[in-house]
Design a protein around this motif. Structure first.
Motif, PDB file in Angstrom:
ATOM      1  N   ALA A  51       0.606  -1.199  -0.184  1.00 22.43           N
ATOM      2  CA  ALA A  51      -0.188  -0.140  -0.086  1.00 22.43           C
ATOM      3  C   ALA A  51       0.922   1.311   0.055  1.00 22.43           C
ATOM      4  O   ALA A  51       1.995   1.169   0.260  1.00 22.43           O
ATOM      5  CB  ALA A  51      -0.902   0.057   1.325  1.00 22.43           C
ATOM      6  N   SER A  52       0.358   2.487  -0.372  1.00 23.44           N
ATOM      7  CA  SER A  52       0.966   3.570  -0.267  1.00 23.44           C
ATOM      8  C   SER A  52       0.316   4.555   0.669  1.00 23.44           C
ATOM      9  O   SER A  52       0.732   5.527   0.857  1.00 23.44           O
ATOM     10  CB  SER A  52       1.007   4.218  -1.598  1.00 23.44           C
ATOM     11  N   ASN A  53      -0.722   4.266   1.324  1.00 17.04           N
ATOM     12  CA  ASN A  53      -1.507   4.983   2.138  1.00 17.04           C
ATOM     13  C   ASN A  53      -2.279   3.926   3.057  1.00 17.04           C
ATOM     14  O   ASN A  53      -2.260   2.728   2.801  1.00 17.04           O
ATOM     15  CB  ASN A  53      -2.244   6.003   1.513  1.00 17.04           C
ATOM     16  N   GLY A  54      -3.066   4.444   4.098  1.00 14.00           N
ATOM     17  CA  GLY A  54      -3.899   3.869   5.087  1.00 14.00           C
ATOM     18  C   GLY A  54      -3.374   3.741   6.372  1.00 14.00           C
ATOM     19  O   GLY A  54      -2.062   3.747   6.598  1.00 14.00           O
ATOM     20  N   LEU A  55      -4.273   3.226   7.388  1.00 18.98           N
ATOM     21  CA  LEU A  55      -3.661   3.140   8.786  1.00 18.98           C
ATOM     22  C   LEU A  55      -2.474   2.083   8.919  1.00 18.98           C
ATOM     23  O   LEU A  55      -1.320   2.113   9.738  1.00 18.98           O
ATOM     24  CB  LEU A  55      -4.628   2.734   9.573  1.00 18.98           C
ATOM     25  N   GLY A  56      -2.768   0.712   8.232  1.00 17.68           N
ATOM     26  CA  GLY A  56      -1.854  -0.298   8.435  1.00 17.68           C
ATOM     27  C   GLY A  56      -0.528   0.017   7.936  1.00 17.68           C
ATOM     28  O   GLY A  56       0.635  -0.169   8.304  1.00 17.68           O
ATOM     29  N   PHE A  57      -0.654   0.838   6.665  1.00 13.49           N
ATOM     30  CA  PHE A  57       0.488   1.173   5.950  1.00 13.49           C
ATOM     31  C   PHE A  57       1.464   2.300   6.970  1.00 13.49           C
ATOM     32  O   PHE A  57       2.920   2.157   7.096  1.00 13.49           O
ATOM     33  CB  PHE A  57       0.151   1.769   4.695  1.00 13.49           C
ATOM     34  N   THR A  58       0.663   2.985   7.572  1.00 18.10           N
ATOM     35  CA  THR A  58       1.414   4.200   8.199  1.00 18.10           C
ATOM     36  C   THR A  58       2.006   3.551   9.573  1.00 18.10           C
ATOM     37  O   THR A  58       2.965   4.054  10.084  1.00 18.10           O
ATOM     38  CB  THR A  58       0.234   5.406   8.713  1.00 18.10           C
ATOM     39  N   VAL A  59       1.162   2.624  10.223  1.00 17.76           N
ATOM     40  CA  VAL A  59       1.912   2.086  11.294  1.00 17.76           C
ATOM     41  C   VAL A  59       3.213   1.238  10.990  1.00 17.76           C
ATOM     42  O   VAL A  59       4.169   1.662  11.721  1.00 17.76           O
ATOM     43  CB  VAL A  59       0.892   1.164  12.075  1.00 17.76           C
ATOM     44  N   VAL A  60       3.164   0.596   9.962  1.00 21.95           N
ATOM     45  CA  VAL A  60       4.317  -0.309   9.529  1.00 21.95           C
ATOM     46  C   VAL A  60       5.576   0.759   9.286  1.00 21.95           C
ATOM     47  O   VAL A  60       6.679   0.707   9.508  1.00 21.95           O
ATOM     48  CB  VAL A  60       4.092  -0.717   8.478  1.00 21.95           C
ATOM     49  N   GLN A  61       5.125   2.167   8.622  1.00 21.04           N
ATOM     50  CA  GLN A  61       6.189   3.063   8.287  1.00 21.04           C
ATOM     51  C   GLN A  61       6.751   3.552   9.310  1.00 21.04           C
ATOM     52  O   GLN A  61       8.050   3.784   9.622  1.00 21.04           O
ATOM     53  CB  GLN A  61       5.518   4.051   7.381  1.00 21.04           C
ATOM     54  N   PHE A  62       5.945   3.931  10.378  1.00 15.32           N
ATOM     55  CA  PHE A  62       6.773   4.249  11.664  1.00 15.32           C
ATOM     56  C   PHE A  62       7.412   3.331  12.403  1.00 15.32           C
ATOM     57  O   PHE A  62       8.683   3.525  12.928  1.00 15.32           O
ATOM     58  CB  PHE A  62       5.479   4.738  12.602  1.00 15.32           C
ATOM     59  N   GLN A  63       7.283   2.047  12.337  1.00 13.41           N
ATOM     60  CA  GLN A  63       8.021   0.935  12.799  1.00 13.41           C
ATOM     61  C   GLN A  63       9.427   0.743  12.206  1.00 13.41           C
ATOM     62  O   GLN A  63      10.314   0.476  12.744  1.00 13.41           O
ATOM     63  CB  GLN A  63       7.082  -0.352  12.797  1.00 13.41           C
ATOM     64  N   ARG A  64       9.313   0.977  10.839  1.00 11.28           N
ATOM     65  CA  ARG A  64      10.460   0.783  10.025  1.00 11.28           C
ATOM     66  C   ARG A  64      11.416   2.061  10.193  1.00 11.28           C
ATOM     67  O   ARG A  64      12.554   1.937  10.216  1.00 11.28           O
ATOM     68  CB  ARG A  64      10.075   0.673   8.580  1.00 11.28           C
ATOM     69  N   GLY A  65      10.803   3.116  10.720  1.00 14.51           N
ATOM     70  CA  GLY A  65      11.676   4.283  10.912  1.00 14.51           C
ATOM     71  C   GLY A  65      12.031   4.397  12.424  1.00 14.51           C
ATOM     72  O   GLY A  65      12.527   5.507  12.873  1.00 14.51           O
ATOM     73  N   PHE A  66      11.723   3.477  13.101  1.00 12.94           N
ATOM     74  CA  PHE A  66      11.910   3.580  14.525  1.00 12.94           C
ATOM     75  C   PHE A  66      11.278   4.922  15.121  1.00 12.94           C
ATOM     76  O   PHE A  66      11.592   5.435  16.115  1.00 12.94           O
ATOM     77  CB  PHE A  66      13.403   3.685  14.765  1.00 12.94           C
ATOM     78  N   ALA A  67      10.117   5.287  14.625  1.00 18.96           N
ATOM     79  CA  ALA A  67       9.346   6.382  15.156  1.00 18.96           C
ATOM     80  C   ALA A  67       8.404   5.466  16.228  1.00 18.96           C
ATOM     81  O   ALA A  67       7.187   5.579  15.980  1.00 18.96           O
ATOM     82  CB  ALA A  67       8.823   7.131  14.211  1.00 18.96           C
ATOM     83  N   ILE A  68       8.781   5.323  17.189  1.00 22.22           N
ATOM     84  CA  ILE A  68       8.105   4.347  18.158  1.00 22.22           C
ATOM     85  C   ILE A  68       6.915   5.197  18.671  1.00 22.22           C
ATOM     86  O   ILE A  68       5.820   4.431  18.769  1.00 22.22           O
ATOM     87  CB  ILE A  68       9.021   3.629  19.297  1.00 22.22           C
ATOM     88  N   PRO A  69       6.988   6.201  19.344  1.00 24.15           N
ATOM     89  CA  PRO A  69       5.902   6.676  19.900  1.00 24.15           C
ATOM     90  C   PRO A  69       4.873   7.292  18.683  1.00 24.15           C
ATOM     91  O   PRO A  69       3.378   6.911  19.177  1.00 24.15           O
ATOM     92  CB  PRO A  69       5.966   8.112  20.256  1.00 24.15           C
ATOM     93  N   ASP A  70       5.449   7.459  17.528  1.00 27.18           N
ATOM     94  CA  ASP A  70       4.484   7.579  16.430  1.00 27.18           C
ATOM     95  C   ASP A  70       3.575   6.417  16.116  1.00 27.18           C
ATOM     96  O   ASP A  70       2.592   6.331  15.704  1.00 27.18           O
ATOM     97  CB  ASP A  70       5.220   8.261  15.195  1.00 27.18           C
ATOM     98  N   MET A  71       4.391   5.201  16.098  1.00 25.85           N
ATOM     99  CA  MET A  71       3.623   3.995  15.721  1.00 25.85           C
ATOM    100  C   MET A  71       2.497   3.549  17.025  1.00 25.85           C
ATOM    101  O   MET A  71       1.522   3.284  16.535  1.00 25.85           O
ATOM    102  CB  MET A  71       4.686   2.768  16.207  1.00 25.85           C
ATOM    103  N   TRP A  72       2.862   3.965  18.238  1.00 21.39           N
ATOM    104  CA  TRP A  72       1.963   3.723  19.235  1.00 21.39           C
ATOM    105  C   TRP A  72       0.541   4.659  18.885  1.00 21.39           C
ATOM    106  O   TRP A  72      -0.497   4.404  19.365  1.00 21.39           O
ATOM    107  CB  TRP A  72       2.314   3.930  20.592  1.00 21.39           C
ATOM    108  N   THR A  73       0.647   5.763  18.740  1.00 16.94           N
ATOM    109  CA  THR A  73      -0.319   6.632  18.221  1.00 16.94           C
ATOM    110  C   THR A  73      -1.083   6.087  17.034  1.00 16.94           C
ATOM    111  O   THR A  73      -2.297   6.187  16.958  1.00 16.94           O
ATOM    112  CB  THR A  73       0.102   8.031  17.761  1.00 16.94           C
ATOM    113  N   GLY A  74      -0.614   5.380  15.893  1.00 14.47           N
ATOM    114  CA  GLY A  74      -1.092   4.866  15.108  1.00 14.47           C
ATOM    115  C   GLY A  74      -2.163   3.644  15.687  1.00 14.47           C
ATOM    116  O   GLY A  74      -3.330   3.431  15.270  1.00 14.47           O
TER     117      GLY A  74
END
Length: 259
Positions: A199-222
Motif C-alpha cells: 500500500a501507499s497509504n492507510g492506517l496499516g501502512f502508516t503504522v508499519v512505516q513508523f515502525q520501520r523508521g523507529f518512530a516508536i511513539p508515532d507507531m503507538w499513536t497509530g
C-alpha cells in the motif's frame, strides 16, 4: 436521562482505569519500544493532523466500508438461499466448511496475483474474510425460523418475496446481526493486514512505516487510532442494531418482565 448517564459511566469506567494503569506502569519507562503514555499522548496531535487523517484514515475507512458492505450483501443473499433449501445446504456445506477454514490473510498473496496491489485487492481481502460469519449466521437464522410462523404464512398464502420480507428475514435478523457484529472486528483486522502487505497509504501502512523508521511513539499513536476507530464503529453498529432490532429487544424485555 439518569439511565443514559449511568450507562455512560459503565462504558467509560474500564477504559479510564486501563489508561490510568498504563500511565502508571509506563511513566518511568526508559525502554525505547515502551515509551511512557504521556509521551505518546503528547505526540498524538502532531502526528494525526487533519491532512494525515484525510490521506491515511479516510482511505482505510472507505476500503473497510466497501469490503464490509460487499460481504454483507453476498453473505445474507447466499445464506438465505442455502438456509431455505435443504438440498442446496447439503451440497454447499462441505465446501463452505473447507473455505471457512482457510485464514483470509493467507489469501492476500494469491489475491494480489489476480487483483494487483490497488484498492481492489484490499477490498476483496476484507470481503472474503467478513463474508463467512455473516453467511453462516444467516444460514442458521433462516433454518431457525419458527415453524408455526412459517406454517401460518403458508396458510394465508404468503409466498415468494413477501414471505422472505415479512417472515424469513425478520425472524433471522437477530442471528444475521450477530454475524455482522463478528464480521466488523474481522474486517478491521483484515483492513490493517492488507495495507501492511502492499500500500501507499492507510492506517496499516502508516503504522508499519513508523515502525520501520523507529518512530516508536508515532507507531503507538497509530495503534491508538485503530483502537478508537474500532470503538467508534462498534458504537455506530450498536445504534443501528438497536434501531433495526428494536422490536426484538422490546420483546425480550417484555419476556423477562413477565417472568
Amino acid at each position: 436521562m439518569r439511565r443514559f448517564l449511568l450507562r455512560l459511566v459503565f462504558v467509560i469506567t474500564l477504559p479510564v482505569i486501563l489508561l490510568a494503569v498504563w500511565w502508571a506502569a509506563s511513566d518511568s519507562s526508559t525502554d525505547v519500544y515502551w515509551p511512557p503514555l504521556r509521551t505518546i499522548l503528547k505526540t498524538f496531535p502532531d502526528v494525526w493532523t487533519a491532512d494525515r487523517l484525510r490521506t491515511d484514515a479516510v482511505p482505510s475507512i472507505l476500503r473497510l466500508t466497501a469490503g464490509y458492505a460487499t460481504a454483507a450483501v453476498v453473505g445474507v443473499a447466499l445464506g438465505t438461499v442455502i438456509g431455505s433449501y435443504r438440498r442446496v445446504r447439503a451440497v454447499c456445506e462441505p465446501v463452505l466448511e473447507f473455505l471457512r477454514a482457510v485464514p483470509p490473510p493467507v489469501l492476500v498473496p494469491v489475491i494480489m496475483l489476480f487483483a494487483g496491489i490497488g484498492h481492489t485487492m484490499k477490498i476483496l481481502v476484507i470481503a472474503i474474510g467478513c463474508v463467512w460469519p455473516i453467511l453462516l449466521n444467516t444460514v442458521e437464522g433462516v433454518r431457525a425460523v419458527d415453524s408455526v410462523m412459517a406454517e401460518t404464512a403458508r396458510s394465508y398464502g404468503v409466498k415468494g418475496f413477501a414471505r422472505l420480507r415479512h417472515v424469513v428475514l425478520p425472524s433471522a435478523s437477530p442471528q444475521i446481526f450477530a454475524g455482522l457484529r463478528q464480521a466488523l472486528s474481522i474486517g478491521i483486522i483484515l483492513m490493517v493486514i492488507s495495507e501492511m502487505f502492499a500500500a501507499s497509504n492507510g492506517l496499516g501502512f502508516t503504522v508499519v512505516q513508523f515502525q520501520r523508521g523507529f518512530a516508536i511513539p508515532d507507531m503507538w499513536t497509530g495503534i491508538l487510532v485503530l483502537g478508537l476507530l474500532g470503538f467508534l464503529l462498534s458504537v455506530v453498529f450498536q445504534l443501528v442494531e438497536r434501531r433495526v432490532l428494536g422490536w426484538y429487544h422490546g420483546l425480550r424485555a417484555t419476556t423477562r418482565r413477565s417472568r
